[in-house]
Design a protein around this motif. Structure first.
Motif, short mmCIF file in Angstrom:
data_model
loop_
_atom_site.label_atom_id
_atom_site.label_comp_id
_atom_site.label_asym_id
_atom_site.label_seq_id
_atom_site.Cartn_x
_atom_site.Cartn_y
_atom_site.Cartn_z
N VAL A 76 -32.50 12.28 6.78
CA VAL A 76 -32.66 11.57 7.98
C VAL A 76 -30.79 10.59 7.96
CG1 VAL A 76 -33.46 9.80 7.89
CG2 VAL A 76 -34.57 10.91 7.35
N ASP A 77 -30.41 10.44 6.71
CA ASP A 77 -28.90 9.47 7.51
C ASP A 77 -27.86 10.22 8.16
OD1 ASP A 77 -27.21 7.05 5.84
OD2 ASP A 77 -25.99 8.96 5.39
N ARG A 78 -28.38 11.12 8.20
CA ARG A 78 -27.04 11.84 9.53
C ARG A 78 -27.29 11.77 10.70
NH1 ARG A 78 -28.65 18.47 9.28
NH2 ARG A 78 -30.65 18.94 10.38
N LEU A 79 -29.04 11.05 11.19
CA LEU A 79 -29.32 11.00 12.66
C LEU A 79 -28.59 9.67 13.11
CD1 LEU A 79 -33.30 11.40 11.96
CD2 LEU A 79 -31.48 12.82 13.42
N PRO A 80 -28.13 9.65 14.41
CA PRO A 80 -27.68 8.73 14.83
C PRO A 80 -28.04 6.94 14.54
CG PRO A 80 -28.25 10.03 16.91
CD PRO A 80 -28.65 10.81 15.07
N GLY A 81 -27.61 5.76 14.41
CA GLY A 81 -27.77 4.65 13.88
C GLY A 81 -29.04 4.94 13.10
N VAL A 82 -29.09 5.34 12.09
CA VAL A 82 -30.81 4.76 11.08
C VAL A 82 -29.69 5.32 9.98
CG1 VAL A 82 -31.50 6.60 9.43
CG2 VAL A 82 -32.14 7.05 11.79
N ALA A 238 -35.52 4.39 5.70
CA ALA A 238 -34.75 4.91 6.49
C ALA A 238 -35.17 3.62 8.13
CB ALA A 238 -34.63 6.57 6.97
N THR A 239 -34.06 3.15 8.55
CA THR A 239 -34.00 2.14 9.41
C THR A 239 -33.49 2.95 10.35
OG1 THR A 239 -34.28 0.44 8.09
CG2 THR A 239 -34.00 0.02 10.09
N LEU A 240 -34.25 2.56 12.06
CA LEU A 240 -33.45 2.79 13.18
C LEU A 240 -33.80 1.91 13.80
CD1 LEU A 240 -32.62 5.35 14.82
CD2 LEU A 240 -35.42 5.27 16.01
N PRO A 241 -32.89 0.84 14.46
CA PRO A 241 -32.21 0.07 14.78
C PRO A 241 -32.75 -0.03 16.32
CG PRO A 241 -30.73 -0.05 13.76
CD PRO A 241 -31.64 1.73 14.10
N GLY A 242 -34.14 -1.54 17.08
CA GLY A 242 -34.65 -1.51 17.92
C GLY A 242 -33.75 -1.70 18.80
N VAL A 243 -34.06 -2.35 20.59
CA VAL A 243 -33.67 -3.49 20.42
C VAL A 243 -34.46 -4.72 20.03
CG1 VAL A 243 -33.94 -5.26 23.22
CG2 VAL A 243 -34.01 -2.52 23.08
N SER A 244 -35.19 -5.52 19.09
CA SER A 244 -35.94 -6.53 18.48
C SER A 244 -35.89 -6.15 16.61
CB SER A 244 -37.10 -6.31 19.25
OG SER A 244 -37.88 -7.49 17.91
N SER A 245 -35.96 -6.55 15.93
CA SER A 245 -35.81 -6.49 14.26
C SER A 245 -37.05 -6.21 14.74
CB SER A 245 -34.90 -7.71 13.71
OG SER A 245 -35.11 -8.60 13.71
N GLU A 246 -38.04 -6.83 15.19
CA GLU A 246 -39.68 -6.91 14.56
C GLU A 246 -39.79 -5.20 14.30
OE1 GLU A 246 -42.44 -9.38 16.81
OE2 GLU A 246 -43.23 -7.03 17.17
N GLU A 273 -36.12 12.18 14.21
CA GLU A 273 -35.25 12.37 15.32
C GLU A 273 -35.40 12.67 16.43
OE1 GLU A 273 -35.72 16.92 13.87
OE2 GLU A 273 -34.40 16.67 11.83
N HIS A 274 -36.98 12.42 17.39
CA HIS A 274 -37.11 12.17 18.58
C HIS A 274 -37.05 10.42 19.20
CE1 HIS A 274 -39.20 11.10 22.30
NE2 HIS A 274 -39.92 9.84 21.61
N PHE A 275 -36.79 10.23 17.70
CA PHE A 275 -36.84 8.18 19.23
C PHE A 275 -34.81 7.97 17.94
CE2 PHE A 275 -41.86 7.22 17.57
CZ PHE A 275 -41.84 7.41 19.22
N ALA A 276 -34.31 8.43 17.38
CA ALA A 276 -32.96 8.35 17.30
C ALA A 276 -32.44 9.76 18.54
CB ALA A 276 -32.73 9.47 16.50
N ARG A 277 -33.07 10.11 19.35
CA ARG A 277 -32.51 10.46 20.86
C ARG A 277 -32.43 9.77 21.60
NH1 ARG A 277 -34.99 15.39 18.33
NH2 ARG A 277 -36.83 15.25 20.37
#
Length: 485
Positions: A76-82, A238-246, A273-277
């Protein structure tokens, strides 16, 4: 700072804060559902499931479990932005070993009852039929033989098995033998109860073949070769940022046995992996993936502790909803002529949802991916008027989030293969698993831009009622040690 500048500064900060906490509308070029052409294939999900199962029995805090957590952490740590962090828990680990039974000769043992007392004990074998309590009068110094409870699915037996082990310890029994009506090979390694309570007597499971050879009145020696040692286990967040921090919070557990318990890890990996792409504009909210520990050692139930944290955070507006995934793609096995056989159908599943908007998204996603034999339900227990929520149970670890009044969905099944790892890959239909995970992803995608209050529905009034003193669900976890008397 002069008043005019101060007002302007406060205005800028307020707008910035609203951008962080208010979900953005999804960009018009973002798909309304997952594009299955770019999503993990059934073969890829099967390969991931094989890797998870390949770590062996992942008893909480065991070397196998630690290796799995490290593998998940790295993946998970190697996924972009995570970004990934750990939440540690100190436990007394039960490291499983083989069981032993000598009763008129050596008997094949399917496995040790989880968390039973290590060591050897001897006594007269006594059969106690279902419904007969284990007491000092009928069990002291004896090895108690019980039939596995006659229930529709094996997981429903946990409260009865736990009570027998607790009562046997309090009664001073020498040990407990639970006899299945199924062949030895089908119940090898059976793992339940999974409360994580250390019992005071040794206990073993045997198959039907051994059960036929056990004769009450025979001098019997029972033993469990296991270890109890201090250990530290951990959950991964594991946190994947979005437009909002909610946050949208996805949860499953990492400790387990076999291909079914717990393959929710595979689902979370595929979704991460899907959402990180996706480009940031296609993630209106931040997504938090919780790979929780402690489901097989529930005094350290990581999902419960995560739910408590989300409960504390919810009123600040930083949490949108939680979604728990467990036991996916399962095939139905039913008792036929003394053994468990595949019916050729999927195991019935529940998709629990605590608000009308969550339930509607679940129903739409299931229909869109043609997932059959799955029911959208408000809970698995009977409603209690005046309690918030009226139904506490979502059938599994989704219960922790829902009962803390965090808007929750949970997908789960409870097949006979859940705690019987001997069925291996045969227990899972990975084409069906893929449809389920795609449906889960579709629901997440559809809900990502929906206003938080619409998602919550009745949860908001329930939280107010709780604050005013309304009764709510219990959040007590099992004790780490069974009572001695």
């Amino acid at each position: 700072m002069r008043p005019a500048r101060c007002v302007a500064f406060i205005g800028v900060v307020t707008v910035f804060a609203l951008q962080l906490t208010t979900p953005a509308v999804a960009a018009t070029d973002c798909g309304p559902t997952i594009d299955e052409r770019t999503f993990a294939s059934a073969a890829q999900l099967r390969a991931l499931n094989a890797t998870v199962a390949g770590f062996g029995v992942r008893a909480t805090g065991s070397p196998n479990h630690n290796r799995l957590i490290s593998w998940l952490d790295h993946r998970v740590d190697r996924l972009p932005g995570v970004s990934v962090r750990s939440e540690p828990f100190a436990i007394t680990r039960w490291q499983p070993g083989p069981g032993f039974l000598l009763s008129g000769g050596a008997m094949p043992v399917a496995g040790a009852i989880p968390y039973s007392e290590p060591g050897l004990r001897s006594g007269e074998l006594v059969r106690l039929p279902a419904g007969t309590p284990i007491t000092p009068g009928n069990a002291r110094g004896k090895v108690v033989l019980r039939a596995f409870p006659a229930l529709d699915r094996g997981y429903l037996a946990e409260p009865l098995l736990d009570q027998d082990m607790v009562d046997a310890g309090k009664a001073g029994a020498a040990g407990v033998v639970i006899a299945f009506p199924f062949p030895h090979e089908q119940v090898k390694g059976y793992w339940d109860p999974h409360l994580g309570t250390h019992y005071r007597v040794p206990g073993v499971f045997v198959g039907a073949d051994a059960a036929l050879r056990l004769k009450p009145g025979t001098h019997t020696t029972i033993g469990v070769l296991a270890a109890r040692v201090p250990a530290v286990t951990r959950s991964l967040v594991a946190t994947l940022p979005g437009v909002s921090s909610e946050r949208i919070v996805l949860d499953t557990n990492t400790d387990g046995v076999g291909w079914v318990q717990e393959n929710g890890t595979v689902a979370l990996l595929a979704l991460a992996e899907h959402f990180a792409r996706l480009p940031l504009r296609c993630r209106p909210r931040t997504i938090e993936f919780v790979f929780a520990t402690g489901h097989l050692h529930r005094p350290a139930e990581g999902s419960e502790f995560r739910a408590r944290a989300l409960d504390r955070d919810y009123d600040s507006g930083s949490v949108a909803f939680a979604f728990v995934l467990e036991h996916l793609g399962t095939r139905e096995f039913l008792p036929v002529d003394g053994s468990l056989r595949a019916s050729g159908l999927a195991e019935f599943s529940g998709w629990f949802a605590g608000s009308p908007v969550l339930a509607g998204s679940a129903a739409s996603a299931l229909a869109g991916r043609a997932v059959d034999r799955t029911f959208v339900l408000p809970g698995s227990d009977l409603p209690v008027p005046g309690r918030v929520p009226p139904q506490c149970s979502f059938g599994g670890i989704g219960t922790h989030f829902h009962s803390h009044l965090v808007p929750t969905m949970a997908m789960i099944s409870g097949p006979w293969t859940l705690w019987a790892p001997a069925f291996g890959a045969e227990a899972v239909d990975h084409e069906r698993m893929r449809r389920q995970v795609l449906a889960a992803g579709d629901a997440i995608t559809a809900l990502a831009p929906v206003p938080r209050a619409e998602i919550a529905g009745p949860y908001l009034a329930q939280r107010q009622a709780r604050a005013a003193g309304a009764p709510t669900c219990s959040h007590d976890l099992p004790p780490e040690w069974a009572p001695r008397s």
